[in-house]
Design a protein around this motif. Structure first.
Motif, PDB file in Angstrom:
ATOM      1  N   SER A 144      -5.453  18.637  20.292  1.00 47.37           N
ATOM      2  CA  SER A 144      -6.890  18.456  20.127  1.00 47.37           C
ATOM      3  C   SER A 144      -7.151  17.010  19.745  1.00 47.37           C
ATOM      4  N   ILE A 145      -8.273  16.529  20.141  1.00 50.00           N
ATOM      5  CA  ILE A 145      -8.686  15.185  19.790  1.00 50.00           C
ATOM      6  C   ILE A 145      -9.939  15.333  18.952  1.00 50.00           C
ATOM      7  N   ALA A 146      -9.902  14.786  17.767  1.00 42.91           N
ATOM      8  CA  ALA A 146     -11.038  14.908  16.861  1.00 42.91           C
ATOM      9  C   ALA A 146     -11.447  13.528  16.379  1.00 42.91           C
ATOM     10  N   LYS A 147     -12.710  13.405  16.052  1.00 40.16           N
ATOM     11  CA  LYS A 147     -13.217  12.157  15.518  1.00 40.16           C
ATOM     12  C   LYS A 147     -12.778  12.034  14.070  1.00 40.16           C
ATOM     13  N   GLY A 148     -12.172  10.930  13.731  1.00 34.97           N
ATOM     14  CA  GLY A 148     -11.844  10.643  12.346  1.00 34.97           C
ATOM     15  C   GLY A 148     -10.616  11.366  11.834  1.00 34.97           C
ATOM     16  N   SER A 149     -10.392  11.175  10.561  1.00 30.39           N
ATOM     17  CA  SER A 149      -9.233  11.758   9.907  1.00 30.39           C
ATOM     18  C   SER A 149      -9.506  11.770   8.414  1.00 30.39           C
ATOM     19  N   ASN A 150      -8.679  12.489   7.685  1.00 32.49           N
ATOM     20  CA  ASN A 150      -8.843  12.526   6.237  1.00 32.49           C
ATOM     21  C   ASN A 150      -8.502  11.176   5.627  1.00 32.49           C
ATOM     22  N   GLY A 151      -9.419  10.661   4.828  1.00 36.86           N
ATOM     23  CA  GLY A 151      -9.139   9.484   4.026  1.00 36.86           C
ATOM     24  C   GLY A 151      -8.556   9.943   2.701  1.00 36.86           C
ATOM     25  N   CYS A 152      -8.308   9.016   1.784  1.00 33.13           N
ATOM     26  CA  CYS A 152      -7.745   9.474   0.508  1.00 33.13           C
ATOM     27  C   CYS A 152      -7.964   8.469  -0.609  1.00 33.13           C
ATOM     28  N   ILE A 153      -7.863   8.986  -1.814  1.00 30.33           N
ATOM     29  CA  ILE A 153      -7.758   8.191  -3.032  1.00 30.33           C
ATOM     30  C   ILE A 153      -6.354   8.447  -3.559  1.00 30.33           C
ATOM     31  N   VAL A 192     -15.041  23.145  -0.299  1.00 29.53           N
ATOM     32  CA  VAL A 192     -15.571  23.689   0.950  1.00 29.53           C
ATOM     33  C   VAL A 192     -14.574  23.409   2.071  1.00 29.53           C
ATOM     34  N   ASP A 193     -14.237  24.437   2.842  1.00 30.59           N
ATOM     35  CA  ASP A 193     -13.219  24.306   3.890  1.00 30.59           C
ATOM     36  C   ASP A 193     -13.477  23.141   4.838  1.00 30.59           C
ATOM     37  N   ASN A 194     -14.721  22.985   5.293  1.00 34.87           N
ATOM     38  CA  ASN A 194     -15.037  21.933   6.276  1.00 34.87           C
ATOM     39  C   ASN A 194     -14.891  20.520   5.732  1.00 34.87           C
ATOM     40  N   ASN A 195     -14.782  20.377   4.412  1.00 34.82           N
ATOM     41  CA  ASN A 195     -14.595  19.052   3.818  1.00 34.82           C
ATOM     42  C   ASN A 195     -13.131  18.632   3.800  1.00 34.82           C
ATOM     43  N   HIS A 196     -12.241  19.575   4.082  1.00 42.20           N
ATOM     44  CA  HIS A 196     -10.795  19.313   4.196  1.00 42.20           C
ATOM     45  C   HIS A 196     -10.217  18.617   2.957  1.00 42.20           C
ATOM     46  N   ILE A 197     -10.654  19.041   1.784  1.00 38.18           N
ATOM     47  CA  ILE A 197     -10.135  18.459   0.552  1.00 38.18           C
ATOM     48  C   ILE A 197      -8.701  18.935   0.343  1.00 38.18           C
ATOM     49  N   ARG A 198      -7.818  17.985   0.087  1.00 36.76           N
ATOM     50  CA  ARG A 198      -6.410  18.271  -0.186  1.00 36.76           C
ATOM     51  C   ARG A 198      -5.988  17.482  -1.414  1.00 36.76           C
ATOM     52  N   PHE A 199      -5.266  18.144  -2.294  1.00 35.52           N
ATOM     53  CA  PHE A 199      -4.738  17.526  -3.513  1.00 35.52           C
ATOM     54  C   PHE A 199      -3.315  18.028  -3.652  1.00 35.52           C
ATOM     55  N   GLY A 211      -9.769  13.998   2.069  1.00 37.88           N
ATOM     56  CA  GLY A 211     -10.943  14.716   2.532  1.00 37.88           C
ATOM     57  C   GLY A 211     -11.498  14.107   3.798  1.00 37.88           C
ATOM     58  N   ALA A 212     -12.459  14.799   4.378  1.00 35.84           N
ATOM     59  CA  ALA A 212     -13.026  14.381   5.654  1.00 35.84           C
ATOM     60  C   ALA A 212     -14.034  13.241   5.507  1.00 35.84           C
ATOM     61  N   SER A 213     -14.606  13.053   4.322  1.00 38.08           N
ATOM     62  CA  SER A 213     -15.554  11.955   4.116  1.00 38.08           C
ATOM     63  C   SER A 213     -15.336  11.379   2.720  1.00 38.08           C
ATOM     64  N   MET A 214     -15.669  10.097   2.581  1.00 41.01           N
ATOM     65  CA  MET A 214     -15.489   9.448   1.284  1.00 41.01           C
ATOM     66  C   MET A 214     -16.373  10.093   0.229  1.00 41.01           C
ATOM     67  N   GLU A 215     -17.560  10.519   0.612  1.00 47.59           N
ATOM     68  CA  GLU A 215     -18.473  11.180  -0.337  1.00 47.59           C
ATOM     69  C   GLU A 215     -17.828  12.430  -0.930  1.00 47.59           C
ATOM     70  N   GLU A 216     -17.218  13.257  -0.086  1.00 46.33           N
ATOM     71  CA  GLU A 216     -16.592  14.490  -0.564  1.00 46.33           C
ATOM     72  C   GLU A 216     -15.296  14.201  -1.333  1.00 46.33           C
ATOM     73  N   TYR A 246       0.827  -1.202   0.000  1.00 43.23           N
ATOM     74  CA  TYR A 246       0.000   0.000   0.000  1.00 43.23           C
ATOM     75  C   TYR A 246       0.861   1.252   0.000  1.00 43.23           C
ATOM     76  N   PHE A 247       0.289   2.349  -0.520  1.00 42.85           N
ATOM     77  CA  PHE A 247       0.992   3.626  -0.546  1.00 42.85           C
ATOM     78  C   PHE A 247       1.032   4.294   0.828  1.00 42.85           C
ATOM     79  N   GLY A 248       0.046   4.048   1.656  1.00 44.43           N
ATOM     80  CA  GLY A 248      -0.009   4.708   2.963  1.00 44.43           C
ATOM     81  C   GLY A 248       0.542   3.830   4.066  1.00 44.43           C
ATOM     82  N   GLY A 249       1.080   4.473   5.102  1.00 42.79           N
ATOM     83  CA  GLY A 249       1.675   3.760   6.219  1.00 42.79           C
ATOM     84  C   GLY A 249       0.663   2.967   7.032  1.00 42.79           C
ATOM     85  N   LYS A 250      -0.466   3.582   7.366  1.00 45.25           N
ATOM     86  CA  LYS A 250      -1.456   2.891   8.207  1.00 45.25           C
ATOM     87  C   LYS A 250      -2.038   1.669   7.501  1.00 45.25           C
ATOM     88  N   PRO A 251      -2.441   1.754   6.215  1.00 45.24           N
ATOM     89  CA  PRO A 251      -2.925   0.531   5.554  1.00 45.24           C
ATOM     90  C   PRO A 251      -1.843  -0.557   5.473  1.00 45.24           C
TER      91      PRO A 251
END
Length: 147
Positions: free
Chosen positions: A45-54, A96-103, A129-134, A12-17
């Motif tokens: 800060s402790i937040a629920k979840g994290s950015n997933g990615c394609i 949208v800022d709250n979707n945390h989209i990064r490319f 991004g913050a959700s798979m949909e976004e 995998y490309f990512g460390g966690k997977p």
């Protein structure tokens, strides 16, 4: 990283997977992950979840030619890649800022010789991004820009 995958060293490309695939997190009930954050002073800060990615690999194909003697016979793959990057960058203000989209693409191969029109350019990137949909919505926009 692509070479490590081809060699069978990683899957995998990512460390966690990769850690999960290797069983390094088997039996783990809770894991704390640390990433950089924005802001001008360190905070905890402790937040629920994290950015997933394609994960994306993009290949631009052209026609090689001698850059000094017959550039008119070439089709410059690096120019095509540059246009694609500019088109994708023009999308950034549509996210949208709250979707945390990064490319954040990088060019992994940009040609073979300075005196040759490059016939192949490759790039790699993540769409995060913050959700798979976004992530999927942003990925479609980026694919259109690259096309």
């Amino acid at each position: 990283m692509k070479d490590l995958i081809k060699q069978g060293i990683i899957k995998y490309f990512g460390g966690k997977p990769e850690f999960m695939h290797r069983g390094l997190l088997d039996g783990v009930d809770l894991a704390f992950m640390v990433h950089t954050a924005s802001g001008d002073k360190p905070t905890l800060s402790i937040a629920k979840g994290s950015n997933g990615c394609i994960a994306k690999t993009m290949t631009f194909k052209g026609v090689s030619a001698h850059a000094g003697g017959s550039p008119q016979n070439g089709v410059n793959a690096l120019y095509a890649a540059n246009l694609a990057l500019n088109a994708a960058n023009a999308l950034r203000e549509t996210f949208v800022d709250n979707n945390h989209i990064r490319f954040h693409p990088i060019i992994t191969h940009g040609g073979d010789a300075v005196n040759a029109i490059p016939d192949k350019v490759t790039m790699e990137s993540y769409v995060r991004g913050a959700s798979m949909e976004e992530i999927v919505k942003a990925n479609k926009k980026i694919n259109r820009a690259f096309a």
